[in-house]
Design a protein around this motif. Sequence first.
Motif, PDB file in Angstrom:
ATOM      1  N   LEU A 182      43.042  25.505  37.824  1.00  0.00           N
ATOM      2  CA  LEU A 182      41.913  26.386  38.131  1.00  0.00           C
ATOM      3  C   LEU A 182      41.930  26.802  39.600  1.00  0.00           C
ATOM      4  CD1 LEU A 182      39.283  27.741  37.270  1.00  0.00           C
ATOM      5  CD2 LEU A 182      38.079  25.599  37.818  1.00  0.00           C
ATOM      6  N   ALA A 183      42.216  25.849  40.486  1.00  0.00           N
ATOM      7  CA  ALA A 183      42.271  26.143  41.919  1.00  0.00           C
ATOM      8  C   ALA A 183      43.393  27.119  42.233  1.00  0.00           C
ATOM      9  CB  ALA A 183      42.458  24.850  42.714  1.00  0.00           C
ATOM     10  N   ASN A 184      44.538  26.928  41.592  1.00  0.00           N
ATOM     11  CA  ASN A 184      45.673  27.830  41.803  1.00  0.00           C
ATOM     12  C   ASN A 184      45.362  29.233  41.309  1.00  0.00           C
ATOM     13  OD1 ASN A 184      47.446  26.183  43.169  1.00  0.00           O
ATOM     14  ND2 ASN A 184      48.412  25.389  41.314  1.00  0.00           N
ATOM     15  N   ASN A 185      44.678  29.310  40.179  1.00  0.00           N
ATOM     16  CA  ASN A 185      44.310  30.629  39.663  1.00  0.00           C
ATOM     17  C   ASN A 185      43.346  31.336  40.613  1.00  0.00           C
ATOM     18  OD1 ASN A 185      45.870  30.386  37.361  1.00  0.00           O
ATOM     19  ND2 ASN A 185      44.215  29.485  36.141  1.00  0.00           N
ATOM     20  N   LEU A 186      42.393  30.565  41.166  1.00  0.00           N
ATOM     21  CA  LEU A 186      41.456  31.137  42.127  1.00  0.00           C
ATOM     22  C   LEU A 186      42.196  31.611  43.374  1.00  0.00           C
ATOM     23  CD1 LEU A 186      38.612  31.736  43.191  1.00  0.00           C
ATOM     24  CD2 LEU A 186      38.477  29.344  43.960  1.00  0.00           C
ATOM     25  N   THR A 187      43.136  30.789  43.850  1.00  0.00           N
ATOM     26  CA  THR A 187      43.921  31.162  45.033  1.00  0.00           C
ATOM     27  C   THR A 187      44.759  32.408  44.763  1.00  0.00           C
ATOM     28  OG1 THR A 187      44.052  28.821  45.646  1.00  0.00           O
ATOM     29  CG2 THR A 187      45.561  30.322  46.755  1.00  0.00           C
ATOM     30  N   ALA A 188      45.303  32.511  43.553  1.00  0.00           N
ATOM     31  CA  ALA A 188      46.105  33.688  43.190  1.00  0.00           C
ATOM     32  C   ALA A 188      45.243  34.948  43.218  1.00  0.00           C
ATOM     33  CB  ALA A 188      46.725  33.492  41.807  1.00  0.00           C
ATOM     34  N   ILE A 189      44.024  34.834  42.674  1.00  0.00           N
ATOM     35  CA  ILE A 189      43.108  35.988  42.682  1.00  0.00           C
ATOM     36  C   ILE A 189      42.745  36.379  44.112  1.00  0.00           C
ATOM     37  CG2 ILE A 189      40.797  36.756  42.040  1.00  0.00           C
ATOM     38  CD1 ILE A 189      41.065  34.967  39.529  1.00  0.00           C
ATOM     39  N   LEU A 190      42.485  35.380  44.943  1.00  0.00           N
ATOM     40  CA  LEU A 190      42.136  35.648  46.342  1.00  0.00           C
ATOM     41  C   LEU A 190      43.299  36.296  47.090  1.00  0.00           C
ATOM     42  CD1 LEU A 190      40.184  32.371  47.168  1.00  0.00           C
ATOM     43  CD2 LEU A 190      39.220  34.663  46.917  1.00  0.00           C
ATOM     44  N   ASN A 191      44.506  35.846  46.796  1.00  0.00           N
ATOM     45  CA  ASN A 191      45.679  36.446  47.437  1.00  0.00           C
ATOM     46  C   ASN A 191      45.885  37.880  46.978  1.00  0.00           C
ATOM     47  OD1 ASN A 191      47.232  34.592  49.275  1.00  0.00           O
ATOM     48  ND2 ASN A 191      46.969  33.240  47.519  1.00  0.00           N
ATOM     49  N   LEU A 192      45.559  38.147  45.731  1.00  0.00           N
ATOM     50  CA  LEU A 192      45.642  39.519  45.244  1.00  0.00           C
ATOM     51  C   LEU A 192      44.644  40.396  45.995  1.00  0.00           C
ATOM     52  CD1 LEU A 192      46.835  41.525  43.201  1.00  0.00           C
ATOM     53  CD2 LEU A 192      45.054  40.824  41.584  1.00  0.00           C
TER      54      LEU A 192
END
Length: 270
Positions: free
Chosen positions: A3-13
């Motif tokens: 979940l944290a990685n997915n959130l980080t991926a969205i933020l990086n996008l």
Amino acid sequence: MALANNLTAILNLLALLCSIPITASGIWLASKPDNECVNLLRWPVVVLGVLILVVSATGFIGAYKYKETLLAVYLCCMAILIGLLLVVLIFAFVVTRPDGSYQVPGRGYKEYRVEGFSNWLKENVVDSKNWVRLRACLADTNVCPKLNQEFITADQFYSSSKITPLQSGCCKPPTACGYNFVNPTLWLNPNNMAADADCYLWSNDQSQLCYNCNSCKAGLLGNLRKEWRKANLILIITVVVLIWVYVIACSAFRNAQTEDLFRKYKQGWV
């Protein structure tokens, strides 16, 4: 962790998308005739925008592929880039804060004095060492010739507020000289030559005009100031979003590491 990685991926996008207005602002600045001549200020914003794009892409890949090393590199590099962007913003705000413009009675446009601008701009842009090259570069642009296509009568010209600082300083003599309007780049019969040293430097030769005048140097600085102030508004909004994204990404990354460490501890790995 996922979940944290997915959130980080969205933020990086989101950070990657923020690089677009930064790069666009830099390209817009570089495309202006005055910035084409002033090489010193042309590309720093474009370079920063491209670097933020690359770093954000790295962070997105790291989060999507669960690569903690890439995420760590992303966080470190993004902190440096945000710092550099803040330095550029503060520097641009400080050196463009002084305004050398003054209102001319009966005119819709302003005129400019070199003394009214920051020392850094005067010393690094329009000093005598640089001006020979800048003058030749400005004379090769269409900044002045296009005035003849836009304005026919003196009243149209005098009342216009669309004349840029560069056009005001380089394409006509100072108003105080008392020249009579023939067309925007042709003026005759001055009645007050002693009003300004630039009065003697004006030439109706279309390759000369007022490119040797101090008013032209001031007009160039006025143009740079106006364009950088516009770009700064976009950059300020973007950097605020980037900082917000970075803080959340750091928090998500730290929480993910804590959860991973706690999970390993529970499983007896530590």
